[in-house]
Design a protein around this motif. Structure first.
Motif, PDB file in Angstrom:
ATOM      1  N   SER A 247       0.825  -1.201   0.000  1.00  0.00           N
ATOM      2  CA  SER A 247       0.000   0.000   0.000  1.00  0.00           C
ATOM      3  C   SER A 247       0.857   1.247   0.000  1.00  0.00           C
TER       4      SER A 247
ATOM      5  N   ASN B 198      -4.557  -1.051 -12.400  1.00  0.00           N
ATOM      6  CA  ASN B 198      -5.770  -1.663 -11.878  1.00  0.00           C
ATOM      7  C   ASN B 198      -6.493  -2.380 -13.015  1.00  0.00           C
ATOM      8  N   ALA B 199      -6.653  -3.689 -12.866  1.00  0.00           N
ATOM      9  CA  ALA B 199      -7.280  -4.496 -13.912  1.00  0.00           C
ATOM     10  C   ALA B 199      -8.791  -4.501 -13.733  1.00  0.00           C
ATOM     11  N   THR B 200      -9.513  -4.306 -14.813  1.00  0.00           N
ATOM     12  CA  THR B 200     -10.974  -4.390 -14.817  1.00  0.00           C
ATOM     13  C   THR B 200     -11.413  -5.104 -16.087  1.00  0.00           C
TER      14      THR B 200
ATOM     15  N   THR C 279     -12.676 -16.971 -16.874  1.00  0.00           N
ATOM     16  CA  THR C 279     -11.816 -15.998 -16.196  1.00  0.00           C
ATOM     17  C   THR C 279     -10.532 -15.787 -16.981  1.00  0.00           C
TER      18      THR C 279
ATOM     19  N   LEU D 142      -6.547 -14.315 -16.300  1.00  0.00           N
ATOM     20  CA  LEU D 142      -5.519 -13.916 -15.343  1.00  0.00           C
ATOM     21  C   LEU D 142      -4.373 -13.275 -16.112  1.00  0.00           C
TER      22      LEU D 142
ATOM     23  N   ASN E 234      -3.209  -4.699  -9.674  1.00  0.00           N
ATOM     24  CA  ASN E 234      -4.267  -4.983  -8.706  1.00  0.00           C
ATOM     25  C   ASN E 234      -5.395  -5.751  -9.388  1.00  0.00           C
ATOM     26  N   ASN E 235      -5.917  -6.766  -8.715  1.00  0.00           N
ATOM     27  CA  ASN E 235      -7.025  -7.596  -9.210  1.00  0.00           C
ATOM     28  C   ASN E 235      -6.700  -8.218 -10.570  1.00  0.00           C
ATOM     29  N   PRO E 236      -5.623  -8.976 -10.634  1.00  0.00           N
ATOM     30  CA  PRO E 236      -5.205  -9.520 -11.942  1.00  0.00           C
ATOM     31  C   PRO E 236      -6.140 -10.592 -12.495  1.00  0.00           C
ATOM     32  N   LEU E 237      -6.989 -11.198 -11.668  1.00  0.00           N
ATOM     33  CA  LEU E 237      -7.919 -12.229 -12.131  1.00  0.00           C
ATOM     34  C   LEU E 237      -9.294 -11.600 -12.334  1.00  0.00           C
ATOM     35  N   GLN E 238      -9.795 -11.655 -13.558  1.00  0.00           N
ATOM     36  CA  GLN E 238     -11.065 -11.028 -13.892  1.00  0.00           C
ATOM     37  C   GLN E 238     -11.984 -12.033 -14.590  1.00  0.00           C
ATOM     38  N   THR E 239     -13.292 -11.896 -14.331  1.00  0.00           N
ATOM     39  CA  THR E 239     -14.293 -12.665 -15.075  1.00  0.00           C
ATOM     40  C   THR E 239     -14.597 -11.918 -16.360  1.00  0.00           C
TER      41      THR E 239
END
Length: 656
Positions: free
Chosen positions: A23, A35-37, A228, A230, A242-247
């Motif tokens: 952080s 940031n992954a979206t 998903t 990745l 951040n949040n590398p795994l997404q649906t």
């Protein structure tokens, strides 16, 4: 226990330290953070092998950008390796001779140039990011191309930034499939530069296709399956994701098929010609009941897709990144150099959604006809798009004529199987649509042409079906779910079935029986005359002979009974056809028999009469008409009525 608690406390402290450190690092001016979206995941067809999943987007800030005039890329800092992994096979199409695929990594949302075809949606309001570069320039991204060594233009975004699409500043990078790992795509040595603290660098991964069928499991389930993605990066510079795994997709059943026969009737009579006007005979015979409706319905809105985007009847380029076109195609580069498209155009599908209707068990002598154009309909029955009959199962035509005339075309039957494939154009992505194909059955029954009997079945599937589970240069779209067949229509042998409820040759009585072939008849009104039918007759005996012996065995005549003739016999002496017109039509005697007889004639219309008398004295006698075991035909067009009978055949009388 004490040692275990010490380790537990150590792990907790380490986790807290790493969390705070990450952080704190993220809040520093030198941290390059993305940031992954995935936005709204695409709803894809679980039957699909090459389904286009949603884009994965990295919004990146921080880090120190490369000073202007300094090169970025493998020759200086090694560049950045980007890797994505799906939870199923990647099926993005190969576009060249090697591993180059249609999967694309784009930097800073470049908008297509207006030098060639006008982009759709047109600029400037539709540009995904305000100020984005108005040029798209490609790079193979295989770690060896000179285009990977990009000279930094310093701080900036869009036209002023490093990725502005001018020569030497590519912003579109082509991915490589990993043949050793079918779940993976790689971009090697991509010159990704840190954006600094003033702007946001956008990295978009698009044109990724996935094998949804591998994950489908039970296709009857109403619960969607998640796909998903990745993402990971490696290189000389540290990039935190951040949040590398997404649906990126939800897979649902995309197709439901139903088979409906005209008027709810499923069986035709072999001896009655149907729809002969299609065969060039009996122009007035328009038997509309002899048709089967094959219906394909979307499992969800937008399961049916056109090949590419159409606006006011004109195909528009699909070259705007991040825009949903609701077609089988993905992002298609328009006038973009530097990409390997030697085998296939990136993103372009081979056809719109195709539906194949397979009909099996079509008997010899049976012809099928189907319309060349069928309209799609919504839930309220209103017309949406169109479907065009194509010659095979794909690829179809990308540019069918608008408002094409609807004609009726013969369907080729090979080895008892007929296949019709329709390609869909101009569907409404916001409506669940149905495609209903009326298949008309036609045949002629003559002395030389008799349609075969049997039951035909139909299956309804997306097309083309494919057994290639991974990335290939094969067609898009393609599918792997073959749905089973359902009964479509049947053709019954024409027969007439009569019951003689009591016959006897005991106690001084004998029974005489007459069976008439009544298929010979005059012309009634405007209807065509009946076809004169012939057939054998089988007599089935039930009861016993004198002394409680067994009933005689069933007997079938050796020859056919001519139309307009009668078979006459007695139990005591047997018999045949009066006048000797058919000497081989004989019935053996069955002396001493008492019981009942069921006669089965292999022609449609027959009638029977029985006469019981005391032999010699002739003081006691009784005659009766045989009972027809066939339901009377009360509907038109030579199709069976609804009703309950044991034979499944239509006759003239239910009883007397």
């Amino acid at each position: 226990m004490v040692d275990f608690r010490k380790w537990l406390m150590a792990f907790a402290s380490a986790a807290l330290l790493f969390g705070l450190g990450s952080s704190a690092y993220a809040q520093g001016t030198t941290a390059f953070i993305c940031n992954a979206t995935a936005g709204n995941p695409h709803i894809v067809r679980q039957e699909g092998v090459a389904e286009l999943v949603g884009d994965l987007v990295l919004n990146c800030t921080g880090g120190s950008f490369t000073p202007a005039g300094t090169f970025i890329g493998p020759a200086t800092n090694g560049g950045t390796n980007v890797q994505i992994n799906l939870n199923t096979n990647v099926t993005s199409r190969l576009t060249g001779a090697g591993a180059d695929s249609e999967a694309i990594l784009a930097i800073d949302e470049p908008y297509p140039s207006t030098d060639g075809q006008t982009p759709f949606p047109p600029p400037p309001a539709s540009a995904p990011v305000s100020g984005a570069a108005l040029h798209q320039l490609g790079c193979l991204a295989d770690g060896e191309q000179a285009c990977l060594n990009v000279q930094s233009l310093g701080w900036g975004f869009g036209a002023a930034g490093t990725y502005n699409g001018t020569p030497g500043h590519p912003n579109i990078f082509q991915g490589l499939v990993n043949f050793a790992n079918p779940y993976q795509i790689n971009w090697q040595g991509v010159p990704i530069d840190a954006p600094g603290t003033t702007i946001t660098r956008i990295i978009r991964i698009t044109n990724v296709r996935a094998n949804a069928c591998n994950l489908a499991g039970n296709t009857s389930s109403l619960l969607p399956t998640t796909i998903t993605e990745l993402i990971g990066v490696s290189g000389s510079q540290t990039i935190i994701i951040n949040n590398p795994l997404q649906t990126v997709a939800l897979a649902e059943r995309g197709l439901f098929g139903t088979v409906n026969f005209g008027f709810g009737i499923t069986t035709l009579q072999q001896c009655n010609s149907v729809n002969t006007y299609l065969l060039g005979a009996f122009p007035g015979n328009t038997t509309s009941g002899a048709s089967v409706s094959l219906v394909a319905t979307e499992g969800f809105a937008a399961a049916f897709k056109g090949p590419a985007y159409v606006l006011d009847g004109v195909y528009e380029p699909q070259d705007v990144l991040g825009y949903s076109y609701f077609t089988e195609s993905g992002w298609i580069p328009d006038d973009v150099s530097g990409l390997d498209q030697s085998g296939r155009i990136i993103g372009l599908a081979d056809s719109g959604t195709e539906i194949t209707f397979n009909i099996t068990g079509v008997g010899t002598g049976v012809s099928l006809f189907a319309p060349t154009v069928v309209y799609l309909t919504g839930p309220s029955g209103f017309t949406t798009g169109e479907a065009f009959l194509v010659t095979g199962s794909g690829p179809g035509d990308l540019n069918p004529p608008m408002s094409a005339p609807i004609t009726t075309a013969p369907v080729t039957v090979t080895g008892g199987t007929a296949s019709l494939t329709y390609q869909i154009f101009y569907p409404d992505p916001n409506v669940v649509e149905s495609l209903s194909v009326p298949v008309t059955i036609a045949y002629i029954n003559t002395s030389s042409t008799v349609p075969a009997t049997g039951v035909s079945a139909a299956s309804i599937n997306f097309a083309p079906l494919s057994t290639a589970p991974s990335a290939t240069s094969g067609p898009i779209p393609r599918f792997c779910q073959p749905y089973a067949s359902s009964p479509a229509f049947g053709i019954n042998a024409c027969s007439c079935n009569l019951l003689f409820p009591f016959v006897t040759n005991q106690a001084g009585f004998d029974t005489g029986i007459a069976i008439a072939n009544t298929t010979a008849s005059p012309t009634f009104g405007s209807l065509p005359p009946l076809v004169a039918q012939v057939g054998t007759i089988t007599l089935n005996y039930y009861g016993s002979v004198t002394g409680n012996g067994p009933a005689p065995a069933a007997y079938t005549t050796q020859d056919v009974l001519p139309s307009g003739a009668e078979l006459v016999f007695t139990l005591l002496n047997g018999g045949g056809v009066p006048g000797g017109s058919a000497p081989s039509i004989v019935v053996p005697s069955t002396p001493g028999f008492e019981g009942y007889i069921i006669a089965q004639a292999n022609f449609q219309y027959c009638h029977g009469f029985a006469f019981i008398s005391d032999v010699g004295a002739q003081k006691l006698a009784e005659g009766y008409l045989a009972i027809s075991l066939d339901v009377p035909v009360v509907t038109v067009n030579n199709t069976l009525p609804t009703g309950l009978n044991r034979t499944g055949n239509g006759g003239e009388n239910e009883g007397h």
